[in-house]
Design an enzyme around this catalytic site. Structure first.
Site, PDB file in Angstrom:
ATOM      1  N   THR A 128       0.838  -1.223  -0.013  1.00  0.00           N
ATOM      2  CA  THR A 128       0.047  -0.133   0.017  1.00  0.00           C
ATOM      3  C   THR A 128       0.785   1.236  -0.041  1.00  0.00           C
ATOM      4  O   THR A 128       1.788   1.243   0.821  1.00  0.00           O
ATOM      5  CB  THR A 128      -1.032   0.125   1.087  1.00  0.00           C
ATOM      6  OG1 THR A 128      -1.669   1.313   1.147  1.00  0.00           O
ATOM      7  CG2 THR A 128      -0.222  -0.402   2.734  1.00  0.00           C
ATOM      8  N   GLU A 188      -4.633  -2.795   4.784  1.00  0.00           N
ATOM      9  CA  GLU A 188      -4.108  -3.261   6.016  1.00  0.00           C
ATOM     10  C   GLU A 188      -5.224  -3.997   6.771  1.00  0.00           C
ATOM     11  O   GLU A 188      -5.073  -4.815   7.816  1.00  0.00           O
ATOM     12  CB  GLU A 188      -3.642  -2.063   6.917  1.00  0.00           C
ATOM     13  CG  GLU A 188      -2.404  -1.481   6.557  1.00  0.00           C
ATOM     14  CD  GLU A 188      -2.490  -0.376   5.453  1.00  0.00           C
ATOM     15  OE1 GLU A 188      -3.678  -0.506   4.919  1.00  0.00           O
ATOM     16  OE2 GLU A 188      -1.701   0.460   5.590  1.00  0.00           O
ATOM     17  N   TRP A 223      -3.420   6.259  -4.517  1.00  0.00           N
ATOM     18  CA  TRP A 223      -3.006   7.168  -3.786  1.00  0.00           C
ATOM     19  C   TRP A 223      -1.878   8.241  -4.401  1.00  0.00           C
ATOM     20  O   TRP A 223      -1.118   7.766  -5.227  1.00  0.00           O
ATOM     21  CB  TRP A 223      -2.054   6.476  -2.517  1.00  0.00           C
ATOM     22  CG  TRP A 223      -3.068   5.803  -1.738  1.00  0.00           C
ATOM     23  CD1 TRP A 223      -3.016   4.274  -1.283  1.00  0.00           C
ATOM     24  CD2 TRP A 223      -3.845   6.372  -0.873  1.00  0.00           C
ATOM     25  NE1 TRP A 223      -4.043   4.217  -0.784  1.00  0.00           N
ATOM     26  CE2 TRP A 223      -4.571   5.271   0.056  1.00  0.00           C
ATOM     27  CE3 TRP A 223      -4.218   7.542  -0.397  1.00  0.00           C
ATOM     28  CZ2 TRP A 223      -5.477   5.182   1.185  1.00  0.00           C
ATOM     29  CZ3 TRP A 223      -5.290   7.542   0.539  1.00  0.00           C
ATOM     30  CH2 TRP A 223      -5.732   6.787   1.299  1.00  0.00           C
ATOM     31  N   LYS A 228      -6.559  10.708  -2.551  1.00  0.00           N
ATOM     32  CA  LYS A 228      -7.061   9.583  -3.073  1.00  0.00           C
ATOM     33  C   LYS A 228      -7.733   9.935  -4.305  1.00  0.00           C
ATOM     34  O   LYS A 228      -8.551  10.392  -4.218  1.00  0.00           O
ATOM     35  CB  LYS A 228      -7.748   8.502  -2.047  1.00  0.00           C
ATOM     36  CG  LYS A 228      -7.805   7.128  -2.562  1.00  0.00           C
ATOM     37  CD  LYS A 228      -8.236   6.221  -1.599  1.00  0.00           C
ATOM     38  CE  LYS A 228      -7.801   4.671  -1.809  1.00  0.00           C
ATOM     39  NZ  LYS A 228      -8.455   3.963  -1.146  1.00  0.00           N
TER      40      LYS A 228
HETATM   41  P1  AMP Z   1      -6.582   1.604   0.566  1.00  0.00           P
HETATM   42  O1  AMP Z   1      -5.526   0.778   1.514  1.00  0.00           O
HETATM   43  O2  AMP Z   1      -5.654   1.674  -0.782  1.00  0.00           O
HETATM   44  O3  AMP Z   1      -7.603   0.693   0.150  1.00  0.00           O
HETATM   45  O4  AMP Z   1      -6.947   2.776   1.149  1.00  0.00           O
HETATM   46  C1  AMP Z   1      -7.523   2.734   2.347  1.00  0.00           C
HETATM   47  C2  AMP Z   1      -7.982   4.132   2.797  1.00  0.00           C
HETATM   48  O5  AMP Z   1      -9.147   4.363   1.721  1.00  0.00           O
HETATM   49  C3  AMP Z   1      -8.722   4.295   4.175  1.00  0.00           C
HETATM   50  O6  AMP Z   1      -7.848   4.502   5.021  1.00  0.00           O
HETATM   51  C4  AMP Z   1      -9.609   5.359   3.725  1.00  0.00           C
HETATM   52  O7  AMP Z   1      -8.819   6.699   3.864  1.00  0.00           O
HETATM   53  C5  AMP Z   1      -9.964   5.394   2.414  1.00  0.00           C
HETATM   54  N1  AMP Z   1     -11.354   5.005   2.316  1.00  0.00           N
HETATM   55  C6  AMP Z   1     -11.792   3.699   2.113  1.00  0.00           C
HETATM   56  N2  AMP Z   1     -12.883   3.459   1.966  1.00  0.00           N
HETATM   57  C7  AMP Z   1     -13.631   4.677   2.237  1.00  0.00           C
HETATM   58  C8  AMP Z   1     -14.895   4.957   2.252  1.00  0.00           C
HETATM   59  N3  AMP Z   1     -15.830   4.442   2.374  1.00  0.00           N
HETATM   60  N4  AMP Z   1     -15.298   6.225   2.500  1.00  0.00           N
HETATM   61  C9  AMP Z   1     -14.093   7.149   2.690  1.00  0.00           C
HETATM   62  N5  AMP Z   1     -12.893   7.022   2.665  1.00  0.00           N
HETATM   63  C10 AMP Z   1     -12.435   5.731   2.527  1.00  0.00           C
END
Ligand code: AMP
Length: 533
Positions: free
Chosen positions: A177, A320, A436, A431
């Site tokens: 990640t 994670e 990212w 994001k």
């Molecule tokens: P990733 O590890 O790339 O899947 O990113 C995870 C991050 O995406 C989380 O810590 C949040 O900051 C963001 N995220 C995931 N799901 C949501 C959601 N439903 N609403 C807002 N942010 C989200």
């Protein structure tokens, strides 16, 4: 006294054994990048995965060696998941959207020995090959032109093999990640964590999967294991439909033809599907459930989907956390709520599924748990059997103690009924369309310009990509630089899709007490900033 039940390691091979035994003929449909469509079945996937186990052993791969894939969603990619993990190896799904420095770092950090890739990524592979000394074998999923083809490679084997045996705590899958600053970090899923997440994910109040389900995960297989959908489909015997490209016309046509009932994608994907249908006055295909996550799902999309009779499952999670932790499933009082209240509920990030625990703690030093009052925002922490304990190759002192909570870097309010509402992030990242962008890396690149005294970067709302970078710059006294000159300067220093959509010049940036740029204040100052679509 010992318990009286059988020993049964929760291994991923049991998933594909079950699917092939109990749902043997249930189809796996792939629409390839060249428009070709192929079909196999859960029994076919198992047979091919066993042939891959033999092929890996013939190459001399040993348990826990890393096998990487660089591929979109298709049936051969699915075979490689069960094949690599079934041989006891660790499957590393590489995200092709990372830029060269990150690709260099993660493949070397993972020490991948085999890379299986889509022909579409041949230029990337050519470019990176000299920087990937650990990779001994290149295999191409869909062509024999530049490397041995996957089909030929496993085609020499007969499938008469056994899965590697071992403990349920063995590692199975590695996903990096880049959701924080610095180098990407590896999250190492275990067999056990994967099976427990799968069992939880199939529940009616989560993904609601059953043998009649026809599932299309648009979430890529290189992003948090396609949110666990391949595993959950094998566990329930659902039909699995995948598409190697994300073009709305192709996706919608496939949904219609294959009778897709469940679709999973980031909000940007949902927006493009809806816009495509609306522009043509066309109905959405009759899907039953829309799973959305990765960033906040806007109320307008929820309303549009609900008016078409689609159940919206807005979920929150992270790489994670395997990833699903909370989901906006219908509470007991659902039917008593009017439509607008239902939409508002679905726009929040939902409630924890069984096995997931969440809490908010004070933002200063994380020492105090905050009340679930729907008002007080705090640092979001989580724990559970599919939550990370340590990053891959982390130092021993970076391992969390038993029962410790994982800091997500998100800021949330928790409502009295347990519903999570994300309000901000403490991590310095943006994001964009589910991927990212590191604001710190962007700032460091901007600072390199001779006329820039200080630079701060924040994510601002964008109607298509959810967030895009806005760069805020203080010029050195007496020096000039325009937004266009800065963008041109940055263009060979960062990935193209990281380039800030807008640059604004300020006299000074707000700072925290410790002298850091205050992103919180910058975000507040530019809360109403609107980028063009
Ligand atoms: P990733 O590890 O790339 O899947 O990113 C995870 C991050 O995406 C989380 O810590 C949040 O900051 C963001 N995220 C995931 N799901 C949501 C959601 N439903 N609403 C807002 N942010 C989200």
């Amino acid at each position: 006294m010992l318990g009286g039940m059988q020993d049964w390691e929760l291994r991923i091979s049991t998933l594909i054994d079950h699917a092939a035994r109990e749902h043997a003929g249930r189809e796996i449909v792939t629409r390839w990048a060249d428009g070709n469509e192929t079909r196999t079945s859960w029994a076919g996937i198992r047979h091919d995965a066993l042939r891959m186990v033999q092929a890996l052993r013939r190459l001399g791969l040993r348990p826990q060696d890393r096998v990487a894939t660089l591929a979109m969603n298709h049936s051969c990619h699915l075979v490689s998941w069960f094949g690599a993990i079934g041989a006891g190896c660790i499957l590393h799904t590489v995200n092709p959207r990372l830029f060269d420095e990150q690709l260099d770092y993660i493949v070397n950090h993972a020490e991948d020995r085999v890379l299986i890739y889509d022909a579409a990524f041949q230029p990337l592979v050519e470019r990176m090959r000299p920087r990937w000394p650990t990779i001994e074998h290149y295999i191409c999923f869909d062509s024999a032109e530049c490397a041995p083809s996957f089909e030929d490679w496993i085609g020499r084997e007969d499938g008469d093999a056994q899965w590697e045996e071992g403990s349920e705590r063995d590692p199975a899958m590695l996903c990096y990640t880049s959701g924080t600053t610095g180098n990407p970090k590896g999250v190492l899923y275990e067999h056990r964590s994967t099976i427990l997440h799968t069992m939880a994910a199939c529940q009616p109040a989560v993904l609601a999967l059953e043998p009649r389900s026809v599932v299309m995960p648009i979430a890529p297989m290189f992003h948090a294991a396609s949110w666990g959908m391949p595993w959950a489909c094998a566990a329930t015997g659902a039909k699995y439909v995948c598409c190697a490209n994300n073009d709305p016309a192709t996706l919608l046509g496939l949904m219609e033809r294959e009778g897709v009932s469940h679709v999973a994608g980031v909000p940007t994907v949902w927006l493009s599907l809806i816009q495509y249908c609306d522009a043509r006055g066309q109905d959405l295909p009759p899907i039953r459930q829309a799973l959305a996550g990765g960033s906040a799902l806007p109320a307008a999309i929820i309303e549009r989907l609900m008016r078409s009779g689609v159940r919206v499952a807005h979920a929150w999670g992270m790489t994670e956390t395997s990833p699903i932790m909370t989901i906006a499933y219908e509470p007991a009082v659902w039917d008593a709520r009017d439509f607008d209240a239902q939409v508002r509920f679905k726009a929040l990030q939902g409630r924890p599924q069984f096995g997931a625990e969440v809490r908010a703690v004070d933002l200063d030093d994380h020492s105090r748990e905050l009340p679930r009052d729907g008002k007080t925002a705090g640092a979001l922490q989580v724990r559970g059997p599919w939550v990370i304990k340590r990053y891959f190759k982390a130092e021993a002192d970076a391992v969390q103690a038993e029962g410790q909570w994982f800091d997500t870097g998100d800021v949330a309010v928790i409502h009295p009924d347990g519903t999570l509402q994300l309000t901000d992030r403490t991590k310095d990242v943006i994001k964009s369309g589910g991927e990212w962008i590191s604001s710190v890396d962007l700032e460091n690149a901007a600072i390199g310009h001779p006329a820039v005294a200080e630079a701060g970067c924040i994510g601002v709302y964008h109607p298509k990509w959810d967030e895009r970078p806005l760069l805020l710059v203080v010029r050195k006294p007496g020096m000039e630089v325009s937004a266009e000159e800065l963008r041109a300067y940055l263009s060979d220093k960062i990935a193209k899709w990281w380039l800030p959509d807008a640059v604004e010049f300020l006299d000074e940036l707000p700072h925290t007490a410790t002298g850091k740029i205050s992103k919180k204040d910058l975000r507040a100052m530019f809360a109403d900033y609107r980028l063009e679509a």
